[in-house]
Scaffold this motif. Sequence first.
Motif, PDB file in Angstrom:
ATOM      1  N   THR A 110       4.547   6.626  -2.017  1.00 26.82           N
ATOM      2  CA  THR A 110       3.146   6.951  -2.347  1.00 26.82           C
ATOM      3  C   THR A 110       2.857   6.645  -3.816  1.00 26.82           C
ATOM      4  N   ASP A 111       3.797   7.008  -4.721  1.00 29.46           N
ATOM      5  CA  ASP A 111       3.586   6.761  -6.161  1.00 29.46           C
ATOM      6  C   ASP A 111       3.535   5.251  -6.438  1.00 29.46           C
ATOM      7  N   ALA A 112       4.424   4.505  -5.781  1.00 33.34           N
ATOM      8  CA  ALA A 112       4.442   3.051  -5.992  1.00 33.34           C
ATOM      9  C   ALA A 112       3.138   2.428  -5.473  1.00 33.34           C
ATOM     10  N   LEU A 113       2.654   2.925  -4.354  1.00 35.39           N
ATOM     11  CA  LEU A 113       1.423   2.359  -3.782  1.00 35.39           C
ATOM     12  C   LEU A 113       0.199   2.723  -4.633  1.00 35.39           C
ATOM     13  N   GLN A 114       0.263   3.855  -5.305  1.00 32.96           N
ATOM     14  CA  GLN A 114      -0.831   4.202  -6.223  1.00 32.96           C
ATOM     15  C   GLN A 114      -0.930   3.141  -7.333  1.00 32.96           C
ATOM     16  N   VAL A 115       0.229   2.712  -7.850  1.00 30.93           N
ATOM     17  CA  VAL A 115       0.241   1.660  -8.875  1.00 30.93           C
ATOM     18  C   VAL A 115      -0.335   0.366  -8.300  1.00 30.93           C
ATOM     19  N   LEU A 116       0.085   0.043  -7.075  1.00 32.57           N
ATOM     20  CA  LEU A 116      -0.389  -1.186  -6.429  1.00 32.57           C
ATOM     21  C   LEU A 116      -1.903  -1.123  -6.170  1.00 32.57           C
ATOM     22  N   ALA A 117      -2.393   0.050  -5.799  1.00 30.22           N
ATOM     23  CA  ALA A 117      -3.829   0.219  -5.532  1.00 30.22           C
ATOM     24  C   ALA A 117      -4.636  -0.035  -6.809  1.00 30.22           C
ATOM     25  N   LYS A 118      -4.076   0.379  -7.948  1.00 32.01           N
ATOM     26  CA  LYS A 118      -4.766   0.182  -9.239  1.00 32.01           C
ATOM     27  C   LYS A 118      -4.721  -1.291  -9.636  1.00 32.01           C
ATOM     28  N   LYS A 119      -3.559  -1.937  -9.394  1.00 33.03           N
ATOM     29  CA  LYS A 119      -3.337  -3.332  -9.804  1.00 33.03           C
ATOM     30  C   LYS A 119      -4.099  -4.306  -8.926  1.00 33.03           C
ATOM     31  N   SER A 120      -4.017  -4.081  -7.600  1.00 32.66           N
ATOM     32  CA  SER A 120      -4.711  -5.003  -6.688  1.00 32.66           C
ATOM     33  C   SER A 120      -5.467  -4.180  -5.652  1.00 32.66           C
ATOM     34  N   MET A 121      -4.976  -4.124  -4.418  1.00 30.69           N
ATOM     35  CA  MET A 121      -5.741  -3.373  -3.414  1.00 30.69           C
ATOM     36  C   MET A 121      -4.778  -2.809  -2.357  1.00 30.69           C
ATOM     37  N   VAL A 122      -5.057  -1.591  -1.933  1.00 28.94           N
ATOM     38  CA  VAL A 122      -4.343  -1.002  -0.789  1.00 28.94           C
ATOM     39  C   VAL A 122      -5.406  -0.416   0.130  1.00 28.94           C
TER      40      VAL A 122
END
Length: 274
Positions: free
Chosen positions: A230-242
């Motif tokens: 979840t923490d890693a995907l939060q970074v990915l959501a900020k960087k690109s899109m989830v």
Amino acid sequence: MITKCLFPVAGYGTRFLPATKAQPKEMLSVLTKPLVQYGVEEAQQAGMKNIAFVTGRSKRAIEDHFDISYEMENMISGTTKEHQLKGIRELISQCTFSYTRQIHMRGLGDAILTGETLIGAQPFGVILADDLCVGEPDGVMAQMAKVYAKYKCSVVAVEEVPEQDVSKYGIVSGQAIDERHVMISEMVEKPDPEVAPSNLAIIGRYILTPEVFDILRQTPPGKSGEVQITDALQVLAKKSMVIAYRFQGKRFDCGSVEGFVEATNFFFHGQMSK
Ligand code: G1P
């Protein structure tokens, strides 16, 4: 087309002790089929025929399940019971199975990173086999593969949960694209209900893009001292899109006794009415 699906199966399954003392929790069976087989069938239905397990000590029964048992085959051949092996035989002939071990139990994020060696630099599915899903009309992973084909980004399957249950899940919030898709802006692992950004909970189905591996390498331990996807995907959501996808169908939490009993009743009555 996504061809690989990762199954993190190293966890201990303490909620099912003593049943899980000497057998993997993923081998507990709903009617006559182990949980992990339901998961592999769902992956295969989504076109993900390369099955990758992140396994651990005392999980060898999973490897044996996805292999031929010569003694059993020999004993059952030509008897009225033979049809009971049909499903698993087909799965074994249509899929490939590879395994790597997670040495230390450092969380789901760490388990997924451990699987990098089997996945490589391509998008892949993740199935947590103790969430048993019945998709309508397609399996949940097949539905998600369509979402990936449209948005080309990581996707998590979500459903609304009662407010008092938000602390059991990764919780997401963001901007609704339509009634089934949300562009995620916030993700929190197992928040207290007072600070949860919503009641939209991640269930054990993900499609991840390979950038997640580099992010996981940089992700410090979070909730419960474990590396959280979840923490890693939060970074990915900020960087690109989830994208969070409200799937069509039903999900049973077979990591809990209540969910397991519900799934058993559902499948038993479903089978009876056929
Ligand atoms: C994991 C994830 C959590 C997710 C859940 C779905 O938690 O960390 O974000 O909501 O799976 O089942 P676990 O149930 O392994 O504690």
